[in-house]
Design an enzyme around this catalytic site. Structure first.
Site, PDB file in Angstrom:
ATOM      1  N   LEU A  42       2.847  -0.410   5.112  1.00  0.00           N
ATOM      2  CA  LEU A  42       1.915   0.722   5.197  1.00  0.00           C
ATOM      3  C   LEU A  42       1.036   0.566   6.434  1.00  0.00           C
ATOM      4  O   LEU A  42       0.611  -0.537   6.769  1.00  0.00           O
ATOM      5  CB  LEU A  42       1.031   0.778   3.946  1.00  0.00           C
ATOM      6  CG  LEU A  42       1.759   0.985   2.621  1.00  0.00           C
ATOM      7  CD1 LEU A  42       0.748   1.069   1.470  1.00  0.00           C
ATOM      8  CD2 LEU A  42       2.627   2.247   2.651  1.00  0.00           C
ATOM      9  N   SER A  90      -1.740   3.118   9.102  1.00  0.00           N
ATOM     10  CA  SER A  90      -2.296   4.431   9.457  1.00  0.00           C
ATOM     11  C   SER A  90      -1.415   5.101  10.507  1.00  0.00           C
ATOM     12  O   SER A  90      -1.353   6.323  10.576  1.00  0.00           O
ATOM     13  CB  SER A  90      -3.710   4.266   9.997  1.00  0.00           C
ATOM     14  OG  SER A  90      -4.486   3.571   9.053  1.00  0.00           O
ATOM     15  N   GLY A 136     -10.294   2.891   8.945  1.00  0.00           N
ATOM     16  CA  GLY A 136     -10.189   4.116   8.151  1.00  0.00           C
ATOM     17  C   GLY A 136      -8.771   4.634   8.032  1.00  0.00           C
ATOM     18  O   GLY A 136      -7.810   3.925   8.295  1.00  0.00           O
ATOM     19  N   GLN A 171      -2.360  -9.494   6.036  1.00  0.00           N
ATOM     20  CA  GLN A 171      -1.337 -10.278   6.728  1.00  0.00           C
ATOM     21  C   GLN A 171      -0.412  -9.384   7.555  1.00  0.00           C
ATOM     22  O   GLN A 171       0.374  -9.867   8.354  1.00  0.00           O
ATOM     23  CB  GLN A 171      -0.526 -11.088   5.715  1.00  0.00           C
ATOM     24  CG  GLN A 171      -1.354 -12.194   5.089  1.00  0.00           C
ATOM     25  CD  GLN A 171      -0.660 -12.928   3.968  1.00  0.00           C
ATOM     26  OE1 GLN A 171       0.468 -12.565   3.582  1.00  0.00           O
ATOM     27  NE2 GLN A 171      -1.297 -13.940   3.428  1.00  0.00           N
ATOM     28  N   LYS A 172      -0.513  -8.076   7.347  1.00  0.00           N
ATOM     29  CA  LYS A 172       0.258  -7.145   8.185  1.00  0.00           C
ATOM     30  C   LYS A 172      -0.040  -7.410   9.660  1.00  0.00           C
ATOM     31  O   LYS A 172       0.841  -7.369  10.504  1.00  0.00           O
ATOM     32  CB  LYS A 172      -0.119  -5.719   7.797  1.00  0.00           C
ATOM     33  CG  LYS A 172       0.046  -4.691   8.877  1.00  0.00           C
ATOM     34  CD  LYS A 172       1.166  -3.776   8.558  1.00  0.00           C
ATOM     35  CE  LYS A 172       1.609  -2.897   9.692  1.00  0.00           C
ATOM     36  NZ  LYS A 172       0.562  -2.418  10.551  1.00  0.00           N
ATOM     37  N   GLY A 207      -2.667  -0.451   1.327  1.00  0.00           N
ATOM     38  CA  GLY A 207      -2.853  -1.753   1.989  1.00  0.00           C
ATOM     39  C   GLY A 207      -4.332  -2.081   2.113  1.00  0.00           C
ATOM     40  O   GLY A 207      -4.784  -3.171   1.739  1.00  0.00           O
ATOM     41  N   HIS A 208      -5.101  -1.107   2.608  1.00  0.00           N
ATOM     42  CA  HIS A 208      -6.550  -1.316   2.711  1.00  0.00           C
ATOM     43  C   HIS A 208      -7.161  -1.501   1.316  1.00  0.00           C
ATOM     44  O   HIS A 208      -8.023  -2.355   1.106  1.00  0.00           O
ATOM     45  CB  HIS A 208      -7.231  -0.094   3.342  1.00  0.00           C
ATOM     46  CG  HIS A 208      -6.793   0.215   4.745  1.00  0.00           C
ATOM     47  ND1 HIS A 208      -6.045   1.328   5.057  1.00  0.00           N
ATOM     48  CD2 HIS A 208      -7.025  -0.419   5.911  1.00  0.00           C
ATOM     49  CE1 HIS A 208      -5.844   1.357   6.366  1.00  0.00           C
ATOM     50  NE2 HIS A 208      -6.418   0.312   6.910  1.00  0.00           N
TER      51      HIS A 208
HETATM   52  P1  AMP Z   1      -6.908  -1.203  10.210  1.00  0.00           P
HETATM   53  O1  AMP Z   1      -7.630  -0.081   9.547  1.00  0.00           O
HETATM   54  O2  AMP Z   1      -5.529  -0.878  10.660  1.00  0.00           O
HETATM   55  O3  AMP Z   1      -7.747  -1.875  11.283  1.00  0.00           O
HETATM   56  O4  AMP Z   1      -6.711  -2.307   9.089  1.00  0.00           O
HETATM   57  C1  AMP Z   1      -7.812  -2.815   8.397  1.00  0.00           C
HETATM   58  C2  AMP Z   1      -7.370  -4.017   7.605  1.00  0.00           C
HETATM   59  O5  AMP Z   1      -6.363  -3.621   6.677  1.00  0.00           O
HETATM   60  C3  AMP Z   1      -6.760  -5.113   8.477  1.00  0.00           C
HETATM   61  O6  AMP Z   1      -7.191  -6.381   7.980  1.00  0.00           O
HETATM   62  C4  AMP Z   1      -5.299  -4.915   8.279  1.00  0.00           C
HETATM   63  O7  AMP Z   1      -4.542  -6.098   8.451  1.00  0.00           O
HETATM   64  C5  AMP Z   1      -5.251  -4.459   6.828  1.00  0.00           C
HETATM   65  N1  AMP Z   1      -4.005  -3.743   6.555  1.00  0.00           N
HETATM   66  C6  AMP Z   1      -3.553  -2.634   7.182  1.00  0.00           C
HETATM   67  N2  AMP Z   1      -2.349  -2.284   6.693  1.00  0.00           N
HETATM   68  C7  AMP Z   1      -2.034  -3.194   5.744  1.00  0.00           C
HETATM   69  C8  AMP Z   1      -0.921  -3.385   4.875  1.00  0.00           C
HETATM   70  N3  AMP Z   1       0.137  -2.586   4.884  1.00  0.00           N
HETATM   71  N4  AMP Z   1      -0.961  -4.427   4.026  1.00  0.00           N
HETATM   72  C9  AMP Z   1      -2.018  -5.284   4.007  1.00  0.00           C
HETATM   73  N5  AMP Z   1      -3.092  -5.156   4.798  1.00  0.00           N
HETATM   74  C10 AMP Z   1      -3.101  -4.123   5.655  1.00  0.00           C
END
Ligand code: AMP
Length: 280
Positions: A185, A187, A31, A149-150, A36-37
């Site tokens: 980007l 959170s 969330g 890929q982040k 990015g998400h």
């Molecule tokens: P998170 O909410 O941080 O667990 O991220 C959820 C998904 O979004 C994961 O697969 C992350 O790798 C992806 N994600 C988060 N930030 C980015 C970003 N800046 N660019 C691409 N994917 C992202």
């Protein structure tokens, strides 16, 4: 867009799609959504008939001194963004719904590639990720799942786990979405003070400078040392600056495709980034 908070109601919501043999794309997140998400959701929309996004701040992937309690929870705003990009079903379960009241005695542990990079300073983190993603894969039963890929190491761990445990799921990696100044980007960027936010893009700048230096034949070890020196000078506390193969194997020189990885703290905020440097 439908929002479901229980496994049972999610199954009911997905049942018509499953019966009609529609393809299901799945984007797991914690969330506090940003572009990015949303890029993951857009990619899922392109490749699948029905897109499910989960929002679940997974307690078992946070260490005891990490930010589980303070992690930004912005369900209402997230839900609006997801509806705008065409997500079909939002799955937002509680911790109780995911883990129940009885003790959990099973974990999914991926070896070796979880012991490098973030695995060294975040003990148990990837076990928590692999375990929750396994549970979510069983719950959602997607055809394709999308990861950024982040979190390159996370993507590698999920690919490995999917192969090792024969999940019938295609894993798609989506490129890093960045702010205009290059900051990946995240959170966690919301934790940065205004001043730290101005310094944070230096991570990406140092990675792109490193690529230029590698292309001018500067030795890899020297390039890594200079990233570390530049970031330390700018006020970062370095966790690691490393180069590995895309599959997270060791490399000594820029004689094949490599990925440069940085994890560094600005104050209490830990930032990660990476850059793929193609050899040819
Ligand atoms: P998170 O909410 O941080 O667990 O991220 C959820 C998904 O979004 C994961 O697969 C992350 O790798 C992806 N994600 C988060 N930030 C980015 C970003 N800046 N660019 C691409 N994917 C992202």
């Amino acid at each position: 867009m439908k929002t479901e908070t229980t496994i049972q109601s999610l199954n009911a919501a997905l049942s018509p799609a499953r019966l009609a043999r529609k393809t299901i794309g799945f984007v797991p997140t914690m969330g506090n959504l940003h572009q990015g998400h949303l890029n993951l959701v857009r990619e899922a929309k392109k490749l699948c008939d029905v897109v499910v996004v989960s929002i679940f701040v997974n307690p078992i992937q946070f260490g005891p001194n990490e930010d589980f309690d303070n992690y930004p929870r912005t369900l209402e705003a997230d839900s609006q963004l997801l509806a705008e990009v065409g997500c079909d079903v939002l799955f937002a379960p509680s911790v109780q719904q995911m883990y129940g009241d009885l003790p959990r005695r099973t974990a999914v542990v991926v070896g070796e590639i979880t012991e490098v990079l973030c695995g060294r300073s975040r003990a148990g983190h990837f076990d928590g990720v692999a375990t929750v993603v396994t549970k979510l894969f069983h719950i959602v039963q997607p055809d394709t799942a999308f990861f950024g890929q982040k979190d390159w190491q996370q993507l590698a761990v999920i690919r490995q786990m999917t192969r090792d445990l024969s999940f019938p799921i295609d894993i798609v990696g989506v490129p890093i979405a960045r702010a205009e100044d290059g900051l990946a980007l995240s959170s966690r960027n919301g934790y940065l003070t205004d001043l730290q936010r101005k310094v944070a893009p230096k991570i990406y700048q140092s990675l792109t400078d490193a690529e230029k230096a590698l292309r001018k034949k500067t030795p890899l070890a020297e390039v890594l040392t200079s990233i570390e020196a530049n970031l330390t000078k700018a006020g970062f506390e370095i966790d690691y600056v490393e180069a590995l193969t895309p599959d997270l194997e060791a490399v000594n020189a820029f004689d094949q495709d490599i990925v440069l990885f940085v994890a560094a703290k600005l104050g209490n905020t830990r930032l990660i980034d990476n850059l793929v440097v193609k050899y040819s």
